[in-house]
Design an enzyme around this catalytic site. Structure first.
Site, PDB file in Angstrom:
ATOM      1  N   GLU A   1       9.601  14.684  16.875  1.00 57.84           N
ATOM      2  CA  GLU A   1       9.715  14.544  15.308  1.00 57.84           C
ATOM      3  C   GLU A   1       8.888  15.793  14.653  1.00 57.84           C
ATOM      4  O   GLU A   1       7.714  15.516  14.952  1.00 57.84           O
ATOM      5  CB  GLU A   1       9.590  13.366  14.926  1.00 57.84           C
TER       6      GLU A   1
ATOM      7  N   GLU B   1       9.542   0.823  11.073  1.00 58.39           N
ATOM      8  CA  GLU B   1      10.566   1.829  11.107  1.00 58.39           C
ATOM      9  C   GLU B   1       9.696   3.136  11.366  1.00 58.39           C
ATOM     10  O   GLU B   1       8.798   3.448  10.720  1.00 58.39           O
ATOM     11  CB  GLU B   1      11.233   2.155   9.896  1.00 58.39           C
TER      12      GLU B   1
ATOM     13  N   CYS C   1      12.964  10.491   7.959  1.00 56.36           N
ATOM     14  CA  CYS C   1      12.931   9.985   9.161  1.00 56.36           C
ATOM     15  C   CYS C   1      14.263  10.144   9.913  1.00 56.36           C
ATOM     16  O   CYS C   1      14.293  10.197  11.252  1.00 56.36           O
ATOM     17  CB  CYS C   1      12.613   8.407   9.305  1.00 56.36           C
TER      18      CYS C   1
ATOM     19  N   LYS D   1       0.907  -1.246  -0.164  1.00 50.13           N
ATOM     20  CA  LYS D   1       0.022   0.036  -0.144  1.00 50.13           C
ATOM     21  C   LYS D   1       0.909   1.308   0.118  1.00 50.13           C
ATOM     22  O   LYS D   1       1.581   1.624   0.806  1.00 50.13           O
ATOM     23  CB  LYS D   1      -0.875   0.077   1.387  1.00 50.13           C
TER      24      LYS D   1
END
Lengths: 461, 133
Positions: free
Chosen positions: A357, A217, A256, A143
């Site tokens: 983040e 992750e 990331c 996906k």
């Protein structure tokens, strides 16, 4: 209108799984040489269409064309080539338990695997996940992110004739309508996810119900550590370190491993930061299709809002804005684009902009006294995906590199993503690895045949 | 009177009610990490399990709103105001399919609010985070 894309649902996921399961045995029996040949042909097709794919990716995601042309798309092709090579060289093992008893270990495909990829490197992250899974003999249901489906759709048009039907299946749509049914399906043997922590937990909860392995992750808050000796000489190395400081703006910070915390040693702090910030202020923000543009727009309106929210938190907590700090209004036809000024704050590692983040071009800078202090501040985070260390001293780089609790420590470099280096997180950044041949194991079962060549009974009964 | 740790704008509250009418009981969890992280995720209550590593920040119109202990350590200093912005996002959160998303804006608690929250023992999450058998 840029494109129209299918909004699939749970029934479509089932159809994709039907196709994958129908193809599963045939693909698993296809020889490694033949699988490798197909992966190499996929890589050739990508390479022959670099310009097309780069333009599609840039239009969809907003990343500068210079990066899609030279990094995203060529690296995607290389990952297919790399795993084509790895699977040719793959071997099981034979253990001699005793003179007449042998343990054979075979590596077998897991079957049908589910993969959910993010929007920040749409095609490259797809390649990271698809190439090892296919090489190992699995069928894939993947996906793409609903915000960035275009490049994978175009890639499937380009390579659809190379793979047997059902081996690689793409289901487009939203997370809750497609991602959830895929992740909780009892018909997948493994799930791989890149994204945020809450959805990562949700997917792991589903995987706990079906008892399947996962790789996760989930992001980071990577420290980029600059020792005083980088300024010992006015040379190419210092220039490289200065660029390393500015690399938080790579891919508009939507990475990331974004080096979003800079730790600069006390004795050089003022001069180094002043010069490095001047370099950041020169970053050219603009139309991502312009080959001279260095930073494009954020991926979505919501993303820009979130970034601006963190700039606000930074100011409220008393961090000092050294450059940027606002939406970039570029005027003309770009005026409504989701552009952000590259932003640098100085402050304390306890502040929220140092701990959460942001996923945007916002750098938080602080100072450290010595090596131990650098390690302590660097590790003072719940994440552990990446880190950078810059020094002319191998003592500094090695000690910091080993002590930082993160899956990759770039040493005197940053933001390189070769196929033959393992990538993945410590702590809340997740588990499992991507890239490097070791990730084949994440897509393989181990079959042990324990064989006795002794013709005599054991003597028990 | 302790200050609320999380409040919703009218638009966010309206969206919450729409989603509940459509999906049943809901749960919110403030995410961390990359991509859609650092934003509130809205799931069907049965689709997300909270546990000892979560803090209940508040209950909005009957819906629990949690954050992980690891993130609460920093978020605790701010009142979160949950709003809605246009522009979707690639989220597993239920609202994303409608081209909108919940976002969290933050306001740093003033000294009096912070003192009141600190005095109210145990602070949310501390019982779970620090109690050992």
């Amino acid at each position: 209108m840029l494109c129209e894309i299918a909004r699939s649902d749970a029934d479509d996921v089932e159809r994709a799984l039907d196709a994958a399961h129908a193809a599963r045995k045939g693909w698993a029996r296809t020889s490694p040489a033949d699988r490798a040949a197909i992966l190499n042909r996929i890589a050739d097709r990508i390479t022959a269409n670099v310009v097309l794919l780069a333009r599609v990716e840039t239009r969809d995601n907003g990343k500068p064309i210079r990066e899609t042309l030279n990094a995203d798309i060529p690296l995607a092709a290389d990952h297919f080539r790399y795993f084509a090579g790895c699977i040719r060289a793959e071997e099981g093992s034979i253990g001699e338990i005793d003179h007449d008893t042998i343990a054979y270990h075979f590596k077998e495909p897991m079957g049908v695997v589910g993969q959910i990829i993010p929007w920040n490197f749409p095609l490259l992250m797809a390649a990271w996940k698809m190439a090892p899974a296919l090489a190992a003999g699995n069928c894939v249901v993947i996906k793409p992110a609903s915000d960035t489906p275009m490049s994978l759709a175009v890639l499937m048009d380009l390579i659809g004739d190379l793979l047997p039907p059902g081996v690689l299946n793409v289901v487009f749509g939203h997370g809750s309508e497609v991602g959830t049914p895929l992740a909780r399906s009892p018909r997948i043997a493994k799930i791989s996810f890149t994204g945020e922590t809450t959805t990562g937990r949700q997917i792991m909860q589903y995987a706990a119900e079906t008892i399947i392995p996962q790789t996760m992750e989930l992001g980071g808050k990577s420290p980029n550590i600059f020792f005083a000796d980088v300024m010992d000489h006015e040379d190419d190395f210092l220039d490289k370190a200065m660029e390393g400081f500015a690399l938080f703006a790579f891919n508009k910070g939507e990475v990331c491993t974004c080096p979003s915390r800079a730790l600069v040693q006390d004795s050089i702090f003022d001069e180094f930061v002043e010069r490095a910030v001047a370099r950041v202020a020169k970053i050219k923000v603009g139309d991502p299709l312009d080959p001279t543009t260095q930073m494009g727009p954020q991926c979505s309106a919501g993303q820009l809002e979130k970034i601006l929210g963190y700039v606000d938190i930074g100011r409220q907590e008393g961090a000092k804005c050294l450059t940027g700090g606002a939406r970039a209004q570029l005027g003309g036809r770009l005026d409504k684009g989701f552009f952000m000024q590259p932003t640098v704050f100085s402050g304390d590692n306890s502040m929220r902009i140092f701990q959460e983040e942001i996923f945007g071009p916002v750098l938080s800078v602080t100072r450290f006294k010595d090596l131990d202090d650098a390690i302590a501040i660097g590790n003072d985070t719940v994440y552990g995906l990446g880190a950078g260390v810059w020094s002319r001293s191998v003592h500094n780089t090695y000690r910091v590199g080993r002590a930082i609790e993160a899956g990759r420590v770039w040493t005197n470099c940053y933001h390189q993503y070769p196929a033959h280096a393992a990538f993945g997180g410590y702590k809340l950044s997740g588990f499992g690895r991507e890239t490097h041949k070791m990730i084949l194991e994440h897509y393989q079962q181990t079959k042990n045949l324990l064989v006795s060549y002794d013709t005599h009974a054991a003597g028990l009964f | 009177m302790l200050p609320d740790r999380v409040v919703f704008t009218d638009r966010a509250l309206e969206l919450l009610r729409q989603l509940r009418a459509q999906h049943g009981e809901l749960i919110f969890h403030l995410s961390g990490g990359c991509c859609e992280g650092s934003a509130p995720m809205c799931f069907r209550a049965a689709d997300f399990r909270v546990g000892q590593q979560d803090v209940l920040l508040g209950v909005i119109d009957g819906c629990p709103f949690h954050v992980a202990v690891a993130h609460f350590r920093y978020v605790a200093r701010c009142q979160l105001c949950i709003d809605v912005v246009d522009g979707g996002g690639d989220s597993f959160s239920l609202e994303a399919v409608d081209g909108v998303r919940f976002i969290a804006r933050s306001r740093l608690f003033d000294d009096a609010e912070a003192a009141a929250l600190a005095a109210a023992e145990p602070a949310p999450g501390q019982r779970q985070a620090t109690t050992s058998p």
